[in-house]
Design a protein around this motif. Structure first.
Motif, PDB file in Angstrom:
ATOM      1  N   UNK A 174      28.241  38.231  26.622  1.00  0.00           N
ATOM      2  CA  UNK A 174      26.852  38.267  27.060  1.00  0.00           C
ATOM      3  C   UNK A 174      26.200  39.613  26.790  1.00  0.00           C
ATOM      4  N   UNK A 175      26.948  40.680  27.078  1.00  0.00           N
ATOM      5  CA  UNK A 175      26.399  42.025  26.840  1.00  0.00           C
ATOM      6  C   UNK A 175      26.152  42.248  25.350  1.00  0.00           C
ATOM      7  N   UNK A 176      27.074  41.786  24.515  1.00  0.00           N
ATOM      8  CA  UNK A 176      26.929  41.944  23.066  1.00  0.00           C
ATOM      9  C   UNK A 176      25.720  41.160  22.566  1.00  0.00           C
ATOM     10  N   UNK A 177      25.532  39.958  23.077  1.00  0.00           N
ATOM     11  CA  UNK A 177      24.402  39.126  22.661  1.00  0.00           C
ATOM     12  C   UNK A 177      23.078  39.775  23.045  1.00  0.00           C
ATOM     13  N   UNK A 178      23.011  40.301  24.262  1.00  0.00           N
ATOM     14  CA  UNK A 178      21.773  40.939  24.719  1.00  0.00           C
ATOM     15  C   UNK A 178      21.438  42.150  23.854  1.00  0.00           C
ATOM     16  N   UNK A 179      22.427  43.018  23.628  1.00  0.00           N
ATOM     17  CA  UNK A 179      22.184  44.205  22.810  1.00  0.00           C
ATOM     18  C   UNK A 179      21.796  43.823  21.386  1.00  0.00           C
ATOM     19  N   UNK A 180      22.442  42.826  20.851  1.00  0.00           N
ATOM     20  CA  UNK A 180      22.157  42.406  19.486  1.00  0.00           C
ATOM     21  C   UNK A 180      20.824  41.705  19.330  1.00  0.00           C
ATOM     22  N   UNK A 213      16.841  43.825  17.911  1.00  0.00           N
ATOM     23  CA  UNK A 213      16.114  43.747  16.635  1.00  0.00           C
ATOM     24  C   UNK A 213      15.491  42.383  16.387  1.00  0.00           C
ATOM     25  N   UNK A 214      16.105  41.324  16.922  1.00  0.00           N
ATOM     26  CA  UNK A 214      15.544  39.980  16.777  1.00  0.00           C
ATOM     27  C   UNK A 214      14.191  39.897  17.474  1.00  0.00           C
ATOM     28  N   UNK A 215      14.116  40.414  18.692  1.00  0.00           N
ATOM     29  CA  UNK A 215      12.858  40.413  19.443  1.00  0.00           C
ATOM     30  C   UNK A 215      11.805  41.231  18.700  1.00  0.00           C
ATOM     31  N   UNK A 216      12.198  42.406  18.202  1.00  0.00           N
ATOM     32  CA  UNK A 216      11.261  43.278  17.485  1.00  0.00           C
ATOM     33  C   UNK A 216      10.727  42.590  16.226  1.00  0.00           C
ATOM     34  N   UNK A 217      11.607  41.888  15.498  1.00  0.00           N
ATOM     35  CA  UNK A 217      11.174  41.197  14.286  1.00  0.00           C
ATOM     36  C   UNK A 217      10.194  40.075  14.616  1.00  0.00           C
ATOM     37  N   UNK A 218      10.469  39.346  15.691  1.00  0.00           N
ATOM     38  CA  UNK A 218       9.562  38.270  16.095  1.00  0.00           C
ATOM     39  C   UNK A 218       8.210  38.837  16.500  1.00  0.00           C
ATOM     40  N   UNK A 219       8.202  39.939  17.271  1.00  0.00           N
ATOM     41  CA  UNK A 219       6.941  40.545  17.691  1.00  0.00           C
ATOM     42  C   UNK A 219       6.135  41.015  16.479  1.00  0.00           C
ATOM     43  N   UNK A 220       6.824  41.597  15.508  1.00  0.00           N
ATOM     44  CA  UNK A 220       6.157  42.066  14.296  1.00  0.00           C
ATOM     45  C   UNK A 220       5.577  40.898  13.500  1.00  0.00           C
ATOM     46  N   UNK A 221       6.348  39.824  13.375  1.00  0.00           N
ATOM     47  CA  UNK A 221       5.884  38.636  12.664  1.00  0.00           C
ATOM     48  C   UNK A 221       4.680  38.016  13.366  1.00  0.00           C
ATOM     49  N   UNK A 222       4.759  37.906  14.681  1.00  0.00           N
ATOM     50  CA  UNK A 222       3.645  37.320  15.436  1.00  0.00           C
ATOM     51  C   UNK A 222       2.383  38.164  15.299  1.00  0.00           C
ATOM     52  N   UNK A 223       2.531  39.509  15.351  1.00  0.00           N
ATOM     53  CA  UNK A 223       1.379  40.392  15.213  1.00  0.00           C
ATOM     54  C   UNK A 223       0.742  40.236  13.831  1.00  0.00           C
ATOM     55  N   UNK A 224       1.592  40.176  12.788  1.00  0.00           N
ATOM     56  CA  UNK A 224       1.074  40.036  11.426  1.00  0.00           C
ATOM     57  C   UNK A 224       0.373  38.693  11.230  1.00  0.00           C
ATOM     58  N   UNK A 225       0.939  37.649  11.818  1.00  0.00           N
ATOM     59  CA  UNK A 225       0.328  36.321  11.697  1.00  0.00           C
ATOM     60  C   UNK A 225      -1.021  36.276  12.390  1.00  0.00           C
ATOM     61  N   UNK A 281      14.236  54.323  23.302  1.00  0.00           N
ATOM     62  CA  UNK A 281      14.706  52.984  23.656  1.00  0.00           C
ATOM     63  C   UNK A 281      14.274  52.008  22.569  1.00  0.00           C
ATOM     64  N   UNK A 282      15.217  51.289  21.952  1.00  0.00           N
ATOM     65  CA  UNK A 282      14.870  50.420  20.810  1.00  0.00           C
ATOM     66  C   UNK A 282      14.010  49.223  21.184  1.00  0.00           C
ATOM     67  N   UNK A 283      13.828  48.959  22.460  1.00  0.00           N
ATOM     68  CA  UNK A 283      13.055  47.792  22.872  1.00  0.00           C
ATOM     69  C   UNK A 283      11.556  48.041  22.942  1.00  0.00           C
ATOM     70  N   UNK A 284      11.143  49.321  22.894  1.00  0.00           N
ATOM     71  CA  UNK A 284       9.737  49.644  23.127  1.00  0.00           C
ATOM     72  C   UNK A 284       9.197  50.622  22.096  1.00  0.00           C
ATOM     73  N   UNK A 285       7.883  50.617  21.963  1.00  0.00           N
ATOM     74  CA  UNK A 285       7.154  51.641  21.221  1.00  0.00           C
ATOM     75  C   UNK A 285       6.133  52.258  22.159  1.00  0.00           C
ATOM     76  N   UNK A 286       5.912  53.565  22.022  1.00  0.00           N
ATOM     77  CA  UNK A 286       4.958  54.257  22.873  1.00  0.00           C
ATOM     78  C   UNK A 286       3.937  54.997  22.019  1.00  0.00           C
ATOM     79  N   UNK A 287       2.697  55.046  22.512  1.00  0.00           N
ATOM     80  CA  UNK A 287       1.630  55.791  21.867  1.00  0.00           C
ATOM     81  C   UNK A 287       0.946  56.671  22.908  1.00  0.00           C
ATOM     82  N   UNK A 288       0.747  57.922  22.572  1.00  0.00           N
ATOM     83  CA  UNK A 288       0.090  58.851  23.501  1.00  0.00           C
ATOM     84  C   UNK A 288      -1.385  58.485  23.610  1.00  0.00           C
TER      85      UNK A 288
END
Length: 310
Positions: free
Chosen positions: A61-67, A70-82, A158-165
């Motif tokens: 379970x821990x391995x799946x969550x950590x892995x 990047x899947x979540x980030x790719x989906x967010x990027x794809x959704x934003x581009x679409x 943190x690989x799950x987030x992006x921050x902007x000042x």
């Protein structure tokens, strides 16, 4: 799209209990348990194991969550581009932030977005920084406004987030109206070091900023009173109990017997306010529009504070 059951597993990995996961996601505890059982069945993996009266993640379970990061980030990027390609915006947009950000930045942003996008459902949640990040993981909100120094749980890398000042919010000093320095517009921390000071309790992020400012000038302030809310700080100062620091973003609300002075000299304490989003979603048209509005409003407020209070 990402399976909602995977999002629930990620939230559980953060919270550690079924009850906390339910509170954060908005599901019932039984629904959370059912989602996690079904995810195990579909994947054919044991993701959870009994741990006393509760459950915990297995190594799988821990391995799946950590892995899945990047899947979540790719989906967010794809959704934003679409969304950008089709000149569309999402149906629901969640905003979260600490008290003064929610009142002075997020509320006006929500009003503007509702005006420019009549079909958009906008929700604002007031929350402390750590909870804002948890709400981003749970996909309850899409953009959070936090004080960078308060995000101890989640670092900038943190690989799950992006921050902007968004802005650097200067801290001013507030003193009673009958104080000897009340007729001035500026003061140094050295000049006020011997005054009775009002601040938060040791261990808080604001207290750390307060201490660091005085350490930078080589003096030790005399802390006389402790307060959490800015309104309480202002009331204490107005009653003549001492002096304190107040972010320029925070208004005086027409407080009686309180004067705001800019801090000059070697130490000029500042709190950095940032916007945080799920990694990959930063290019979303709605997030880009929100960032522009937030920065314009923040700069306008800081300018107005100087004209109103100094």
């Amino acid at each position: 799209m990402i399976d909602a059951r995977l999002i629930t597993l990620r939230v559980f990995a953060r919270c550690g209990t079924i009850g906390a996961t339910a509170e954060l996601t908005g599901y019932s505890p039984s629904a959370v348990s059912a989602q996690l059982r079904e995810l195990q069945r579909v994947l054919g993996m044991q993701l959870l194991a009994k741990d006393g009266r509760g459950v915990r993640l297995t190594a799988t379970g821990r391995f799946l969550v950590a892995g899945s990061d990047p899947l979540i980030a790719q989906w967010e990027s794809l959704r934003a581009a679409a969304m950008e390609a089709g000149d569309q915006v999402q149906a629901h947009f969640g905003l979260g932030g600490f008290s003064s950000a929610a009142a002075h930045l997020l509320a006006p942003l929500a009003a503007t977005l509702r005006s420019t996008h009549p079909l958009l459902e906008v929700q604002v949640l007031e929350a402390e920084p750590a909870r804002c990040f948890d709400l981003l993981i749970a996909e309850r909100i899409d953009l959070a406004v936090i004080v960078a120094m308060q995000s101890d749980t989640y670092g900038e890398d943190d690989p799950r987030f992006e921050q902007r000042v968004l802005l650097d919010d200067p801290l001013d000093v507030i003193i009673p109206g009958d104080h000897p320095l009340a007729s001035r517009q500026t003061a140094t921390l050295e000049e006020l070091a011997s005054e009775p000071w009002i601040t938060e309790a040791a261990g808080s992020a604001y207290h750390s900023l307060f201490t660091a400012a005085f350490t930078a000038v080589g003096v030790t302030p005399r802390i006389a009173h402790e307060a959490v809310e800015w309104e309480t700080h202002i009331a204490f100062v107005g009653a003549g109990l001492g002096v304190g620091l107040l972010p320029r973003l925070a208004p005086l609300h027409g407080a009686e017997n309180v004067v705001r002075l800019r801090i000059t000299g070697r130490a000029k304490p500042t709190r950095r306010i940032v916007a945080a989003v799920r990694r990959g979603s930063i290019a979303s048209p709605l997030i880009q529009e929100s960032l522009r509005i937030l920065q314009v409003n923040a700069n306008r407020i800081l300018t107005a504070r100087l004209e109103e209070d100094l």
